[in-house]
Design a protein around this motif. Structure first.
Motif, PDB file in Angstrom:
ATOM      1  N   MET A 161       0.840  -1.174   0.000  1.00 27.95           N
ATOM      2  CA  MET A 161       0.000   0.000   0.000  1.00 27.95           C
ATOM      3  C   MET A 161       0.884   1.236   0.000  1.00 27.95           C
ATOM      4  SD  MET A 161      -1.531   2.677   1.914  1.00 27.95           S
ATOM      5  CE  MET A 161      -0.716   2.387   3.432  1.00 27.95           C
ATOM      6  N   GLU A 162       0.566   2.138  -0.887  1.00 26.97           N
ATOM      7  CA  GLU A 162       1.312   3.380  -0.984  1.00 26.97           C
ATOM      8  C   GLU A 162       0.327   4.526  -1.150  1.00 26.97           C
ATOM      9  OE1 GLU A 162       4.139   5.338  -4.325  1.00 26.97           O
ATOM     10  OE2 GLU A 162       4.639   3.309  -3.695  1.00 26.97           O
ATOM     11  N   LEU A 163       0.366   5.486  -0.234  1.00 24.67           N
ATOM     12  CA  LEU A 163      -0.508   6.650  -0.348  1.00 24.67           C
ATOM     13  C   LEU A 163      -0.180   7.431  -1.609  1.00 24.67           C
ATOM     14  CD1 LEU A 163      -0.612   8.097   3.276  1.00 24.67           C
ATOM     15  CD2 LEU A 163      -2.499   7.073   2.028  1.00 24.67           C
ATOM     16  N   LYS A 164      -1.207   8.042  -2.180  1.00 17.53           N
ATOM     17  CA  LYS A 164      -1.039   8.904  -3.339  1.00 17.53           C
ATOM     18  C   LYS A 164      -1.502  10.304  -2.957  1.00 17.53           C
ATOM     19  CE  LYS A 164      -1.641   5.329  -6.794  1.00 17.53           C
ATOM     20  NZ  LYS A 164      -2.286   4.996  -8.054  1.00 17.53           N
ATOM     21  N   PRO A 165      -1.011  11.307  -3.647  1.00 13.79           N
ATOM     22  CA  PRO A 165      -1.437  12.676  -3.340  1.00 13.79           C
ATOM     23  C   PRO A 165      -2.950  12.858  -3.381  1.00 13.79           C
ATOM     24  CG  PRO A 165       0.440  12.711  -4.811  1.00 13.79           C
ATOM     25  CD  PRO A 165       0.006  11.277  -4.691  1.00 13.79           C
ATOM     26  N   GLN A 166      -3.621  12.199  -4.303  1.00 14.37           N
ATOM     27  CA  GLN A 166      -5.080  12.349  -4.403  1.00 14.37           C
ATOM     28  C   GLN A 166      -5.785  11.848  -3.143  1.00 14.37           C
ATOM     29  OE1 GLN A 166      -5.501   9.918  -7.888  1.00 14.37           O
ATOM     30  NE2 GLN A 166      -6.654   8.357  -6.790  1.00 14.37           N
ATOM     31  N   ASP A 167      -5.150  10.953  -2.381  1.00 19.67           N
ATOM     32  CA  ASP A 167      -5.748  10.456  -1.140  1.00 19.67           C
ATOM     33  C   ASP A 167      -5.926  11.605  -0.143  1.00 19.67           C
ATOM     34  OD1 ASP A 167      -5.367   8.080  -2.511  1.00 19.67           O
ATOM     35  OD2 ASP A 167      -3.739   7.396  -1.224  1.00 19.67           O
ATOM     36  N   LEU A 168      -4.924  12.472  -0.064  1.00 11.93           N
ATOM     37  CA  LEU A 168      -5.020  13.626   0.828  1.00 11.93           C
ATOM     38  C   LEU A 168      -6.057  14.619   0.321  1.00 11.93           C
ATOM     39  CD1 LEU A 168      -1.300  14.270   1.776  1.00 11.93           C
ATOM     40  CD2 LEU A 168      -3.058  13.067   3.060  1.00 11.93           C
ATOM     41  N   LEU A 169      -6.147  14.770  -0.986  1.00 10.54           N
ATOM     42  CA  LEU A 169      -7.155  15.656  -1.566  1.00 10.54           C
ATOM     43  C   LEU A 169      -8.555  15.189  -1.185  1.00 10.54           C
ATOM     44  CD1 LEU A 169      -7.824  18.047  -3.413  1.00 10.54           C
ATOM     45  CD2 LEU A 169      -7.614  16.498  -5.364  1.00 10.54           C
ATOM     46  N   VAL A 170      -8.803  13.893  -1.266  1.00  8.85           N
ATOM     47  CA  VAL A 170     -10.104  13.324  -0.893  1.00  8.85           C
ATOM     48  C   VAL A 170     -10.381  13.544   0.593  1.00  8.85           C
ATOM     49  CG1 VAL A 170     -11.359  11.127  -0.626  1.00  8.85           C
ATOM     50  CG2 VAL A 170     -10.172  11.641  -2.770  1.00  8.85           C
ATOM     51  N   LEU A 171      -9.398  13.272   1.439  1.00  8.12           N
ATOM     52  CA  LEU A 171      -9.581  13.453   2.884  1.00  8.12           C
ATOM     53  C   LEU A 171      -9.848  14.908   3.238  1.00  8.12           C
ATOM     54  CD1 LEU A 171      -6.727  11.135   4.232  1.00  8.12           C
ATOM     55  CD2 LEU A 171      -9.177  10.623   4.126  1.00  8.12           C
ATOM     56  N   LEU A 172      -9.113  15.814   2.632  1.00  7.53           N
ATOM     57  CA  LEU A 172      -9.293  17.233   2.936  1.00  7.53           C
ATOM     58  C   LEU A 172     -10.641  17.748   2.438  1.00  7.53           C
ATOM     59  CD1 LEU A 172      -5.698  18.624   2.305  1.00  7.53           C
ATOM     60  CD2 LEU A 172      -6.818  18.193   4.502  1.00  7.53           C
ATOM     61  N   LYS A 173     -11.104  17.238   1.323  1.00  9.15           N
ATOM     62  CA  LYS A 173     -12.427  17.644   0.828  1.00  9.15           C
ATOM     63  C   LYS A 173     -13.505  17.216   1.821  1.00  9.15           C
ATOM     64  CE  LYS A 173     -15.403  19.161  -2.298  1.00  9.15           C
ATOM     65  NZ  LYS A 173     -15.506  20.567  -2.674  1.00  9.15           N
ATOM     66  N   ARG A 174     -13.368  16.024   2.340  1.00 12.39           N
ATOM     67  CA  ARG A 174     -14.333  15.528   3.334  1.00 12.39           C
ATOM     68  C   ARG A 174     -14.301  16.386   4.606  1.00 12.39           C
ATOM     69  NH1 ARG A 174     -17.074  10.209   4.196  1.00 12.39           N
ATOM     70  NH2 ARG A 174     -18.293  10.677   6.036  1.00 12.39           N
ATOM     71  N   ILE A 175     -13.106  16.744   5.058  1.00 12.43           N
ATOM     72  CA  ILE A 175     -12.951  17.586   6.245  1.00 12.43           C
ATOM     73  C   ILE A 175     -13.510  18.987   5.992  1.00 12.43           C
ATOM     74  CG2 ILE A 175     -11.217  18.833   7.611  1.00 12.43           C
ATOM     75  CD1 ILE A 175     -11.123  16.158   8.635  1.00 12.43           C
TER      76      ILE A 175
END
Length: 178
Positions: free
Chosen positions: A1-15
């Motif tokens: 498993m490797e995080l991708k930049p888009q993962d943070l984008l998704v999390l921040l949008k939810r927040i």
């Protein structure tokens, strides 16, 4: 498993939009991603401990873990690279909320290169290619992304990083992320 930049984008949008009822499809539409890309992002974030699954596509961000990663890991996992002076969307200390606390000379603050940008400054690679569009469409998300860039690009003991950490911590409080 490797995080991708888009993962943070998704999390921040939810927040950024805690009262919104998100599906993978609506999150994808808001961010320029497909529903399957958002689903995979949530899976990676869950494996990394940045989100928790509540079953049947329901999930939640773990704000404390996201803050810890933002402060201590994001600059190494997704380093910021500066480039030539360009026209774009201000970020880091050139964007709210840091722009109200840190003064910068015209053309000094970094920008995400973008045709609709109204500022000029050193270009800073966005976390993900859809960041400028997503930020222009959602002010709360824009502020989170700018703070994240201050952590990605700020000097290690600078006032910029210290303020960004404090402001991001305030915005990631669990009551906002529920």
């Amino acid at each position: 498993m490797e995080l991708k930049p888009q993962d943070l984008l998704v999390l921040l949008k939810r927040i950024a939009n805690p009262d919104q009822s998100w599906t993978y499809s609506t999150l994808g539409n808001a961010l320029g991603l497909s529903a399957s890309q958002v689903h995979r992002s949530v899976q990676r974030a869950t494996e990394a401990g940045l989100a928790v699954s509540k079953g049947r596509g329901d999930w939640q961000v773990v704000p404390e873990a996201l803050l810890e990663f933002a402060v201590h890991g994001v600059r190494y996992a997704f380093p910021a690279k500066t480039g030539a002076i360009r026209r774009g969307v201000p970020t880091a200390f050139g964007a709210p909320p840091l722009s109200a606390l840190i003064s910068a000379a015209p053309g000094e603050a970094p920008v995400w290169p973008h045709a609709e940008g109204q500022a000029r400054g050193p270009s800073l690679n966005p976390l993900h290619r859809y960041v400028p569009e997503a930020a222009l469409a959602d002010r709360a998300l824009y502020e989170l992304l700018a703070l994240l860039d201050a952590l990605r690009a700020g000097r290690s003991r600078s006032r910029e990083r210290t303020l960004a950490q404090k402001l991001l911590s305030e915005r990631l409080r669990p009551s906002r992320a529920a």
